[in-house]
Design a protein around this motif. Sequence first.
Motif, PDB file in Angstrom:
ATOM      1  N   ARG A 195      19.813  43.524  39.798  1.00 34.98           N
ATOM      2  CA  ARG A 195      19.024  42.499  40.506  1.00 34.98           C
ATOM      3  C   ARG A 195      19.426  41.097  40.045  1.00 34.98           C
ATOM      4  N   ASP A 196      19.723  40.946  38.765  1.00 33.77           N
ATOM      5  CA  ASP A 196      20.172  39.640  38.269  1.00 33.77           C
ATOM      6  C   ASP A 196      21.489  39.222  38.920  1.00 33.77           C
ATOM      7  N   ASP A 197      22.370  40.190  39.148  1.00 34.22           N
ATOM      8  CA  ASP A 197      23.695  39.918  39.709  1.00 34.22           C
ATOM      9  C   ASP A 197      23.741  40.111  41.220  1.00 34.22           C
ATOM     10  N   ALA A 198      22.581  40.148  41.872  1.00 34.52           N
ATOM     11  CA  ALA A 198      22.515  40.546  43.284  1.00 34.52           C
ATOM     12  C   ALA A 198      23.369  39.669  44.186  1.00 34.52           C
ATOM     13  N   ASP A 199      23.342  38.360  43.983  1.00 32.66           N
ATOM     14  CA  ASP A 199      24.095  37.468  44.868  1.00 32.66           C
ATOM     15  C   ASP A 199      25.598  37.722  44.762  1.00 32.66           C
ATOM     16  N   ALA A 200      26.094  37.844  43.540  1.00 32.92           N
ATOM     17  CA  ALA A 200      27.527  38.073  43.348  1.00 32.92           C
ATOM     18  C   ALA A 200      27.944  39.436  43.881  1.00 32.92           C
ATOM     19  N   LEU A 201      27.123  40.458  43.665  1.00 24.94           N
ATOM     20  CA  LEU A 201      27.436  41.788  44.176  1.00 24.94           C
ATOM     21  C   LEU A 201      27.415  41.812  45.696  1.00 24.94           C
ATOM     22  N   THR A 202      26.451  41.104  46.290  1.00 22.97           N
ATOM     23  CA  THR A 202      26.382  41.023  47.748  1.00 22.97           C
ATOM     24  C   THR A 202      27.643  40.393  48.313  1.00 22.97           C
ATOM     25  N   ASP A 203      28.043  39.273  47.752  1.00 25.90           N
ATOM     26  CA  ASP A 203      29.252  38.587  48.233  1.00 25.90           C
ATOM     27  C   ASP A 203      30.487  39.468  48.076  1.00 25.90           C
ATOM     28  N   LEU A 204      30.549  40.230  46.995  1.00 24.54           N
ATOM     29  CA  LEU A 204      31.704  41.093  46.763  1.00 24.54           C
ATOM     30  C   LEU A 204      31.764  42.211  47.798  1.00 24.54           C
ATOM     31  N   ILE A 205      30.633  42.816  48.122  1.00 27.94           N
ATOM     32  CA  ILE A 205      30.616  43.879  49.131  1.00 27.94           C
ATOM     33  C   ILE A 205      31.034  43.333  50.494  1.00 27.94           C
ATOM     34  N   VAL A 206      30.561  42.144  50.839  1.00 33.54           N
ATOM     35  CA  VAL A 206      30.958  41.522  52.113  1.00 33.54           C
ATOM     36  C   VAL A 206      32.468  41.320  52.145  1.00 33.54           C
ATOM     37  N   ALA A 207      33.035  40.813  51.044  1.00 33.26           N
ATOM     38  CA  ALA A 207      34.466  40.533  51.001  1.00 33.26           C
ATOM     39  C   ALA A 207      35.300  41.809  50.929  1.00 33.26           C
TER      40      ALA A 207
ATOM     41  N   MET B 225      34.370  45.143  51.610  1.00 31.32           N
ATOM     42  CA  MET B 225      34.165  46.195  52.601  1.00 31.32           C
ATOM     43  C   MET B 225      33.976  45.648  54.010  1.00 31.32           C
ATOM     44  N   GLY B 226      33.452  44.408  54.140  1.00 27.23           N
ATOM     45  CA  GLY B 226      33.284  43.823  55.460  1.00 27.23           C
ATOM     46  C   GLY B 226      31.883  43.884  56.032  1.00 27.23           C
ATOM     47  N   LYS B 227      30.930  44.409  55.269  1.00 26.79           N
ATOM     48  CA  LYS B 227      29.548  44.458  55.764  1.00 26.79           C
ATOM     49  C   LYS B 227      29.020  43.059  56.027  1.00 26.79           C
ATOM     50  N   THR B 228      27.976  42.990  56.852  1.00 30.54           N
ATOM     51  CA  THR B 228      27.287  41.721  57.005  1.00 30.54           C
ATOM     52  C   THR B 228      26.529  41.415  55.717  1.00 30.54           C
ATOM     53  N   THR B 229      26.198  40.161  55.524  1.00 29.54           N
ATOM     54  CA  THR B 229      25.471  39.776  54.310  1.00 29.54           C
ATOM     55  C   THR B 229      24.149  40.523  54.205  1.00 29.54           C
ATOM     56  N   ALA B 230      23.457  40.679  55.326  1.00 35.72           N
ATOM     57  CA  ALA B 230      22.180  41.389  55.299  1.00 35.72           C
ATOM     58  C   ALA B 230      22.372  42.846  54.896  1.00 35.72           C
ATOM     59  N   GLU B 231      23.399  43.495  55.427  1.00 35.59           N
ATOM     60  CA  GLU B 231      23.665  44.889  55.066  1.00 35.59           C
ATOM     61  C   GLU B 231      24.043  45.019  53.590  1.00 35.59           C
ATOM     62  N   ALA B 232      24.875  44.104  53.110  1.00 36.73           N
ATOM     63  CA  ALA B 232      25.294  44.150  51.711  1.00 36.73           C
ATOM     64  C   ALA B 232      24.119  43.888  50.777  1.00 36.73           C
ATOM     65  N   ARG B 233      23.269  42.947  51.144  1.00 31.66           N
ATOM     66  CA  ARG B 233      22.101  42.652  50.307  1.00 31.66           C
ATOM     67  C   ARG B 233      21.184  43.877  50.226  1.00 31.66           C
ATOM     68  N   GLY B 234      21.016  44.554  51.355  1.00 28.10           N
ATOM     69  CA  GLY B 234      20.215  45.771  51.352  1.00 28.10           C
ATOM     70  C   GLY B 234      20.813  46.855  50.484  1.00 28.10           C
ATOM     71  N   GLU B 235      22.136  46.957  50.485  1.00 30.61           N
ATOM     72  CA  GLU B 235      22.806  47.953  49.639  1.00 30.61           C
ATOM     73  C   GLU B 235      22.592  47.663  48.161  1.00 30.61           C
ATOM     74  N   VAL B 236      22.677  46.412  47.777  1.00 25.22           N
ATOM     75  CA  VAL B 236      22.458  46.048  46.377  1.00 25.22           C
ATOM     76  C   VAL B 236      21.033  46.397  45.952  1.00 25.22           C
ATOM     77  N   GLY B 237      20.066  46.056  46.787  1.00 21.54           N
ATOM     78  CA  GLY B 237      18.679  46.369  46.455  1.00 21.54           C
ATOM     79  C   GLY B 237      18.435  47.856  46.310  1.00 21.54           C
ATOM     80  N   LYS B 238      19.042  48.628  47.186  1.00 21.37           N
ATOM     81  CA  LYS B 238      18.843  50.073  47.123  1.00 21.37           C
ATOM     82  C   LYS B 238      19.536  50.676  45.908  1.00 21.37           C
ATOM     83  N   ALA B 239      20.693  50.122  45.524  1.00 20.04           N
ATOM     84  CA  ALA B 239      21.366  50.601  44.319  1.00 20.04           C
ATOM     85  C   ALA B 239      20.463  50.403  43.097  1.00 20.04           C
TER      86      ALA B 239
END
Length: 481
Positions: A79-91, A93-107
């Motif tokens: 959760r602390d690294d959520a923004d960086a992890l979200t940006d990395l998944i977008v870059a 894998m190609g997910k949208t930011t909303a999809e990547a943010r949801g993936e981080v939260g679920k992880a």
Amino acid sequence: MSITVEANLVAGRFTTDAAGDPIEVRNPADDSVVGHVPAMGPADVDAVLTAAVAGARTWRATGHIERGRVLLNAAALIRDDADALTDLIVAEMGKTTAEARGEVGKAAEFFEYYGGMGRAPFGELLPDARPGTFSMQIVEPVGVVLLITPWNDPLLTPARKLAPALISGNAVVIKPATETPIVTLRLAAILDRAGLPAGVLGTVTGRGSQIGDVLATDSRFAAVSFTGSTSVGLGLQRKLAGSGVRVQTEMGGKNAAVVLGDADLDLAAAVVVAAAFGQAGQRCTATSRLIVERSIASELRERVATAVTRLRVGRGDAPVDVGPVVSRGQQQDIQDRVAAGLAEGATVVARAPLADGLAAQGAFVEPLFVAVQPQNSLWREEVFGPVLSMVTVDGLDAAIAAVNDSAYGLSSAVFTRSLDAAHRFIAEVDTGQVSVNQPTSGWDIHQGFGGFKESGSAFKEQGTAALSFYTRIKTAAVRSH
């Protein structure tokens, strides 16, 4: 020109050492280089496994509460690294930011859920007919487990497997997909920071052609959990048959949504389109087959078509509904499958056109809604992209038969206002996941997950059911006098 190479976790230290040249990881939206990972060889893999054998002894001897504490620490760090992890998944894998943010939260939720099990019972007393004797059932880890994870959920799937494996007391070696390995290495770094002892987790990056057989056949593994294509999963099952190694496979799907004549069509259309085209159709639980009762077929077809034409396609970091698919190779595979289906007689009902030059810029695929006959390859084969096919049937019996007429059996859904129809559907469809007035996708962390037939193995993931794959039962009897 020097390059930065991401480090693997080996025996508690981070290293870029590897036998081969580093592997490029590219952004599917524009082909830019996101980073590089080591290309390990057999000797590198052996070092990871040697450390894992020692780590398994350490972790097994670690108390359950302490194991749980490490997992809870990891959840907080995610959760602390959520923004960086979200940006990395977008870059990556190609997910949208909303999809990547949801993936981080679920992880993070996976580690929270299983971390809490550090204080749960892990055995029980059993009655014993012998005088002065009591018996117990003890739950033990299986040892060293191999996790092979896919590119479509590059953080969520590792979390889904790692959390139950670790809380059970196993050491883990994880091999992420070569298309999206970096976020898994970041997760390993988080678990290391969370307090995981050396050797308990090791990461392996490399080309499957060079290390796949080495990993799959090493006798030090007690279990292998795989998520990916059906062909690879079935091959893994055959390779390990008779070896005594447990195998868990979560493979492909050709998931069907049924819309009956009494359904709420606004709800059905919105849910089906979201389930079919979210994550560019790259979910094993994505809706790819739409089965519609004839009485409302024209009306629903029009509503779905309208929704499809309104989908916005573009870079995941832009305000869009559908991002790119994961790679140029996947883009070409989807395009080839669509061309074959159209040649077999599929009819385009609606498409979401791409902006000029978008397909050349990156791995973008036009979301497509087609009408087909049940023999069409778009109906029978997994496309794993933004393609939805529709057939029309007469009544519930025909709809259930159409759902079951597939080599796959992962997930299905029915839209109806009839409780009788809903209960019949739940009872008679041959899929591991079943929804009523809900999408085929979107299962929560505490809900057992897995498919039937060529979609999976007997072992479920998620929830308490996941623990059975990573544990074994020992029964003990003690005579006190």
